[in-house]
Design a protein around this motif. Structure first.
Motif, PDB file in Angstrom:
ATOM      1  N   PHE A 100       0.841  -1.198   0.000  1.00  0.00           N
ATOM      2  CA  PHE A 100       0.000   0.000   0.000  1.00  0.00           C
ATOM      3  C   PHE A 100       0.875   1.246   0.000  1.00  0.00           C
ATOM      4  O   PHE A 100       2.036   1.156   0.390  1.00  0.00           O
ATOM      5  CB  PHE A 100      -0.917  -0.023   1.228  1.00  0.00           C
ATOM      6  CG  PHE A 100      -1.937  -1.116   1.129  1.00  0.00           C
ATOM      7  CD1 PHE A 100      -3.159  -0.878   0.532  1.00  0.00           C
ATOM      8  CD2 PHE A 100      -1.653  -2.392   1.597  1.00  0.00           C
ATOM      9  CE1 PHE A 100      -4.097  -1.897   0.410  1.00  0.00           C
ATOM     10  CE2 PHE A 100      -2.584  -3.414   1.468  1.00  0.00           C
ATOM     11  CZ  PHE A 100      -3.809  -3.160   0.881  1.00  0.00           C
ATOM     12  N   PRO A 101       0.387   2.420  -0.415  1.00  0.00           N
ATOM     13  CA  PRO A 101      -0.980   2.652  -0.883  1.00  0.00           C
ATOM     14  C   PRO A 101      -1.226   2.090  -2.285  1.00  0.00           C
ATOM     15  O   PRO A 101      -0.316   1.956  -3.081  1.00  0.00           O
ATOM     16  CB  PRO A 101      -1.088   4.186  -0.913  1.00  0.00           C
ATOM     17  CG  PRO A 101       0.304   4.691  -0.979  1.00  0.00           C
ATOM     18  CD  PRO A 101       1.180   3.658  -0.357  1.00  0.00           C
ATOM     19  N   VAL A 102      -2.523   1.785  -2.499  1.00  0.00           N
ATOM     20  CA  VAL A 102      -2.966   1.269  -3.795  1.00  0.00           C
ATOM     21  C   VAL A 102      -3.648   2.406  -4.553  1.00  0.00           C
ATOM     22  O   VAL A 102      -4.400   3.181  -3.972  1.00  0.00           O
ATOM     23  CB  VAL A 102      -3.978   0.111  -3.580  1.00  0.00           C
ATOM     24  CG1 VAL A 102      -4.748  -0.189  -4.855  1.00  0.00           C
ATOM     25  CG2 VAL A 102      -3.266  -1.145  -3.087  1.00  0.00           C
ATOM     26  N   LEU A 103      -3.369   2.504  -5.847  1.00  0.00           N
ATOM     27  CA  LEU A 103      -4.131   3.409  -6.714  1.00  0.00           C
ATOM     28  C   LEU A 103      -5.046   2.533  -7.557  1.00  0.00           C
ATOM     29  O   LEU A 103      -4.567   1.652  -8.270  1.00  0.00           O
ATOM     30  CB  LEU A 103      -3.196   4.218  -7.613  1.00  0.00           C
ATOM     31  CG  LEU A 103      -3.901   5.134  -8.618  1.00  0.00           C
ATOM     32  CD1 LEU A 103      -4.671   6.246  -7.918  1.00  0.00           C
ATOM     33  CD2 LEU A 103      -2.902   5.738  -9.599  1.00  0.00           C
ATOM     34  N   ALA A 104      -6.364   2.778  -7.459  1.00  0.00           N
ATOM     35  CA  ALA A 104      -7.325   1.953  -8.198  1.00  0.00           C
ATOM     36  C   ALA A 104      -7.988   2.776  -9.292  1.00  0.00           C
ATOM     37  O   ALA A 104      -8.584   3.822  -9.011  1.00  0.00           O
ATOM     38  CB  ALA A 104      -8.380   1.394  -7.250  1.00  0.00           C
TER      39      ALA A 104
END
Ligand code: KG4
Ligand code: ZN
Length: 383
Positions: free
Chosen positions: A136-140
């Motif tokens: 993380f962080p995740v970009l979706a």
């Protein structure tokens, strides 16, 4: 931990879906009844017809999801249903049914945001494959018929938080696919057809002015919240649809489009060979060029956002994430950036209820249940 089975129900647009998911990580059953045939003659989803079709399909679809899972109404631990965003009348069918079931069975009911569901489709399948090492962080990127949204997703003590850092200013990417397919006489839904035809054309044949899209971004972009140095990562796809229309007009393609529309109208379940037989080279080149422009724009903005926010992982999800060229190019570009990129399998990219049941699991653990007076939220945002 005891096994937990959640029955998910999804009816936000033109698919009636139900699924059973175990512990938020195993799809035990997944049933989707598509309404394509109902809406195809209109070239898009007709909300009134969608509600009627949901009403017809919901009971058999839920029964089949339970039977396929070897579960019963009584044996599942909780119910989950899409609250929004989506078509209000369509959402109400799923919500009313789920409420009635939850009330009669005295089971907890969990309300789920459809966009959060798309993000959890990726998480669900990665856990199912045994991948518990996501960083993380995740970009979706949630890219579908109704949305082209970028979210930063983080997990805190088991519960999820999302921050929107980009959205479409006008048409969503899937909407552009559907509108372009419609104006080229290719029928509905447009995405899967364009996906299959694009490899047969030259993607460099027609230049679409992406700079127009970028200018639109700058005009609206500065000063908005959630921007990095005044730059937001917004999308705009109504311009490319108009550019395709202009191209068709200036290259006198209307009569061949009309002929194709009529021929396909009389063909039940057309195959790729049927489409290819009805598309000349300029049409295939136009299709390939449109797709390349869309793919390049989706990827370049997502990668720019990933750099700006220094994310560790990219997710790409929603109906358009089923697109072959988008997947391949994304994998190459993300590898260049040194970022892992994850997609759901194709069946879980488009609307389904397994993603709703999976998104409900952390809420089930947190006892975040819906009050019995909750209603549909057609324009529901994801926070
Ligand atoms: O996620 P989804 O099933 O429903 C919404 O939440 O909107 O997405 C449907 C959209 C439609 O616009 C459809 O044309 C597009 O996803 N789509 C595709 C593909 N499969 C579905 N677009 C491009 N390539 C595909 N293979
Ligand atoms: Zn969707």
């Amino acid at each position: 931990m005891p096994d937990t089975y959640i029955l998910g129900i999804e009816s936000s647009c033109d698919e009636t879906a139900a699924a059973v998911v175990r512990l938020g990580e195993e799809v035990v059953s997944n049933v989707v009844a598509s309404q394509f045939a109902t809406h195809a003659p209109y070239g898009g989803v007709v909300p009134e017809l969608a509600s009627r079709e949901h009403l017809k399909a919901i009971v058999p679809v839920v029964r089949k999801a339970l039977a396929d899972a070897g579960q019963t109404y009584v044996s599942v631990d909780a119910l989950a249903v899409t609250q929004g965003p989506g078509l209000a009348g369509a959402l109400l069918v799923g919500i009313s049914y789920a409420k009635a079931l939850a009330f009669a069975l005295e089971k907890p009911l969990i309300a789920v945001n459809h966009l959060e569901g798309h993000i959890h489709a990726v998480l669900l399948e990665e856990r199912q494959k045994g991948n518990r090492e996501l960083t993380f962080p995740v970009l979706a990127l949630v890219v579908s018929g109704g949305h082209t949204h970028l979210y930063l997703a983080e997990q805190n003590n088991g519960s999820w938080a999302y921050r929107n850092i980009g959205r479409t200013r006008d048409d969503a990417a899937g909407e552009a696919y559907d509108k372009v397919a419609k104006l080229l006489g290719l029928g509905y839904p447009g995405g899967p057809v364009i996906d299959r035809l694009a490899p047969h054309g030259n993607p460099r044949a027609v230049k679409f002015a992406l700079s127009q899209i970028k200018r639109a971004d700058r005009r609206h972009g500065s000063g908005l919240p959630e921007s990095v140095n005044g730059e937001r990562f917004d999308f705009s796809y109504s311009g490319i649809k108009t550019a395709v229309l202009r191209y068709v007009e200036t290259h006198s393609m209307q009569s061949s489009i009309e002929a194709r529309r009529n021929a396909l109208g009389g063909t039940s379940k057309p195959q790729v060979e049927d489409y290819l037989g009805l598309c000349d080279k300029p049409t295939l080149d136009l299709i390939a060029s449109f797709q390349r422009t869309m793919v390049d724009d989706l990827i370049s903005k997502t990668v720019a956002a990933a750099r700006a926010y220094e994310v560790a992982t990219i997710f790409v999800t929603g109906g358009v994430a089923a697109n072959q060229e988008l997947r391949q190019t994304f994998e190459c570009e993300a590898a260049h950036e040194g970022l892992p990129v994850y997609f759901p399998s194709r069946p879980l990219s488009t609307d389904n209820a397994a993603m709703i049941a999976a998104a409900a699991y952390p809420k089930f653990l947190a006892r975040d249940f819906a009050p019995m007076d909750f209603s549909a939220e057609a324009g529901m945002a994801l926070h």
